[in-house]
Design a protein around this motif. Structure first.
Motif, PDB file in Angstrom:
ATOM      1  N   HIS A  83       0.802  -1.155  -0.098  1.00 50.37           N
ATOM      2  CA  HIS A  83      -0.040  -0.042  -0.185  1.00 50.37           C
ATOM      3  C   HIS A  83       0.816   1.262   0.064  1.00 50.37           C
ATOM      4  O   HIS A  83       0.214   2.310  -0.499  1.00 50.37           O
ATOM      5  CB  HIS A  83      -1.101  -0.146   1.164  1.00 50.37           C
ATOM      6  N   GLU A 124      -1.580  -8.891   1.811  1.00 49.10           N
ATOM      7  CA  GLU A 124      -1.786  -7.449   1.226  1.00 49.10           C
ATOM      8  C   GLU A 124      -2.349  -7.566  -0.278  1.00 49.10           C
ATOM      9  O   GLU A 124      -3.166  -6.893  -0.602  1.00 49.10           O
ATOM     10  CB  GLU A 124      -0.581  -6.418   1.108  1.00 49.10           C
ATOM     11  N   GLN A 136      -5.984  -7.728  -0.493  1.00 46.88           N
ATOM     12  CA  GLN A 136      -6.571  -6.273  -0.363  1.00 46.88           C
ATOM     13  C   GLN A 136      -6.393  -5.645  -1.837  1.00 46.88           C
ATOM     14  O   GLN A 136      -7.354  -5.093  -2.204  1.00 46.88           O
ATOM     15  CB  GLN A 136      -5.999  -5.864   0.825  1.00 46.88           C
ATOM     16  N   GLU A 138      -8.992  -6.542  -4.491  1.00 47.41           N
ATOM     17  CA  GLU A 138     -10.082  -5.739  -4.128  1.00 47.41           C
ATOM     18  C   GLU A 138     -10.161  -4.363  -4.576  1.00 47.41           C
ATOM     19  O   GLU A 138     -11.287  -3.684  -4.776  1.00 47.41           O
ATOM     20  CB  GLU A 138     -10.815  -5.792  -2.672  1.00 47.41           C
ATOM     21  N   GLU A 139      -9.025  -3.640  -4.563  1.00 49.01           N
ATOM     22  CA  GLU A 139      -9.009  -2.131  -5.095  1.00 49.01           C
ATOM     23  C   GLU A 139      -8.551  -1.921  -6.292  1.00 49.01           C
ATOM     24  O   GLU A 139      -8.449  -0.936  -6.732  1.00 49.01           O
ATOM     25  CB  GLU A 139      -7.977  -1.673  -4.130  1.00 49.01           C
TER      26      GLU A 139
END
Ligand code: URP
Ligand code: ZN
Ligand code: ZN
Length: 467
Positions: A109, A143, A146, A149-150
């Motif tokens: 991220h 991560e 995630q 999903e983004e």
């Protein structure tokens, strides 16, 4: 806002037909036969009519391999998101997918946010991100889920560059296993970096410091070997695999074998591997530095194999690996040692034009040109049918292309922020004339009329070819 692109020859991956493109609020509303009742009634109420007579009308190009402002070898690639995506628009590319980068010890991220900050409000065209995994550990593996999903659904790993981006086979296997679970696509830089580093050290010891030794120390066999290993690791993990910037016949043969076995394996090549060769690396003096990229430029026989691969679909995508470094001051860093020349070439502006030369020469058909430069990249990276298509509902990203134009490629006329062209003096047929981004004209008869910030981030879905 209603707009009509009138009188052109609409070329998609599947068809070529005279048609008008009806656009409403940034999206394709319909294709209508030129002069039909539907087209006439829409045209009568349109806010704008764009004439495309004697021109091809295509879905906007999608370059799924760029590196804007990328740190490499103590410097940064010369195009910012602003200059690079603007040059892309000039070349008919309306969407880029760039590589955000995890730094060692950092999170995914943190890397993604750093790249979002560089791009936000600056891009001339739409943009998405892949993520470079340079530190595969429990936390970065978690991560990955995630990020999918983004809308960051693809992850690049390196078998090259030990100590920098390199991942071990064990780390690669772990990332592939995670991708098999979350549906992500693993992208591989397939060169055996451990062996290459030995060859580089031995060459330098012999006093072989010129740019041409970049090729002899990164032999095609080691690209083939790494591609084979990546394919087998993906087979064990049950993951889909996409080989980036494939340059050598040896590597292509591994992809063909895997595909023939029914594995979910795909590959991309780049214009430089289709048009340039190791002879360019061997140009006089330090000129060869302009052509240093990895994998290196190969032979004419490799070029032929790659064109064949495009025809047979064993190579699904043409992307640029746009990673420009200026000759003065940046490529110069390796004047006394080829291994210090920053790796990468400029190209984002010329991909559509260069691959069109394959159409002009009869190597591929018109539809295949659109497929490998727009539709297949969109399907491969979860952008289809919003991008890569002219179907009703798609974003009205449109290129109006003049097939009769003749241009000469040159650093003096290109728009990339780099002081040389790999194709200096090359005469080409065809030229991008007008470009629409989501229904707005951003290039009008060769004049850029857009603004930084026209482009939006696109969250991507999963690969639509993966099994
Ligand atoms: O030489 C290259 N390809 N530079 C960019 C980084 C990469 O490996 O794609
Ligand atoms: Zn790479
Ligand atoms: Zn790259």
């Amino acid at each position: 806002m209603r707009l009509i692109v009138q009188g052109g020859t609409v070329v998609t991956a599947g068809s070529v037909a005279l048609a008008d493109v009806l656009i409403e609020d940034g999206r394709i509303l319909a294709l209508a036969a030129t002069g039909s009742e539907l087209s006439r009634s829409f045209g009568a109420t349109a806010d704008r009519v764009v004439d495309a007579s004697d021109r091809y009308v295509l879905p906007g190009g999608i370059d799924v391999h760029t590196h804007m402002e990328m740190p490499f070898g103590g410097t940064f690639s010369a195009d910012t998101f602003e200059t690079g995506t603007r040059a892309a628009i000039w070349g008919g590319t309306t969407t880029v997918v760039d590589f955000a980068m995890q730094t060692r010890g950092g999170s995914l991220h943190e890397g993604l946010e750093a790249w979002q900050r560089k791009a936000e409000g600056r891009c001339a065209g739409d943009y998405g991100f892949h993520m470079i995994l340079s530190d595969v550990n429990d936390s970065s593996l978690r991560e990955m889920d995630q990020l999918v999903e983004e809308g960051i659904t693809s992850f690049k790993l390196f078998m090259a560059y030990p100590g920098v981006f390199y991942s071990t086979d064990g780390q690669i296997l772990q990332a592939m296993q995670r991708a098999a679970g979350n549906g992500a696509l693993i992208q591989m830089h397939a060169e055996n970096g451990i062996a290459i580093d030995q060859l580089v050290a031995q060459a330098l010891e012999r006093g072989e410091v010129a740019p041409r030794f970049h090729e002899s120390t990164r032999p095609a066999i080691l690209e083939g070997e790494a591609t084979h290993r990546a394919v087998e690791l993906a087979r064990v993990a049950g993951a889909s695999l996409y080989i980036v910037h494939l340059s050598a016949a040896e590597a292509l043969a591994e992809v063909v074998d895997a595909r023939d076995r029914g594995q979910s394996v795909f590959a991309e090549t780049c214009p430089q591997y289709l048009f340039l060769s190791a002879a360019d690396l061997a140009r006089e003096g330090f000129e060869g530095a302009k052509f240093v990229c990895s994998p290196p430029l190969r032979s004419q026989a490799d070029q032929e194999a790659l064109w064949r691969g495009l025809l047979t679909d064993d190579l699904a995508v043409v992307a640029t690996d746009h990673c420009p470094f200026c000759f003065k001051e940046q490529k110069e860093l390796g004047r006394d040692d080829f291994s210090k020349i920053p790796n990468g070439l400029p190209g984002v502006e010329h991909r559509m034009d260069l691959i069109y030369q394959g159409v002009a020469a009869g190597r591929i058909g018109l539809g295949r040109w659109v497929e490998v430069t727009s539709t297949a990249p969109a399907k491969m990276f979860g952008l289809y049918p919003q991008k890569g298509s002219l179907d009703p509902g798609a974003d009205a990203d449109i290129v109006i292309y003049d097939p009769t134009a003749r241009t000469t490629l040159s650093a003096s006329t290109h728009h990339m922020a780099v002081d040389y062209s790999c194709y200096e003096g090359m005469e080409i047929s065809g030229s991008v004339e007008t470009v629409l981004l989501r229904g707005s004209v951003v290039l009008e008869r060769g004049q850029y009329v857009g603004r930084p910030g026209d482009g939006r981030f696109v969250a991507r879905g999963l690969c639509q070819y993966a099994r």
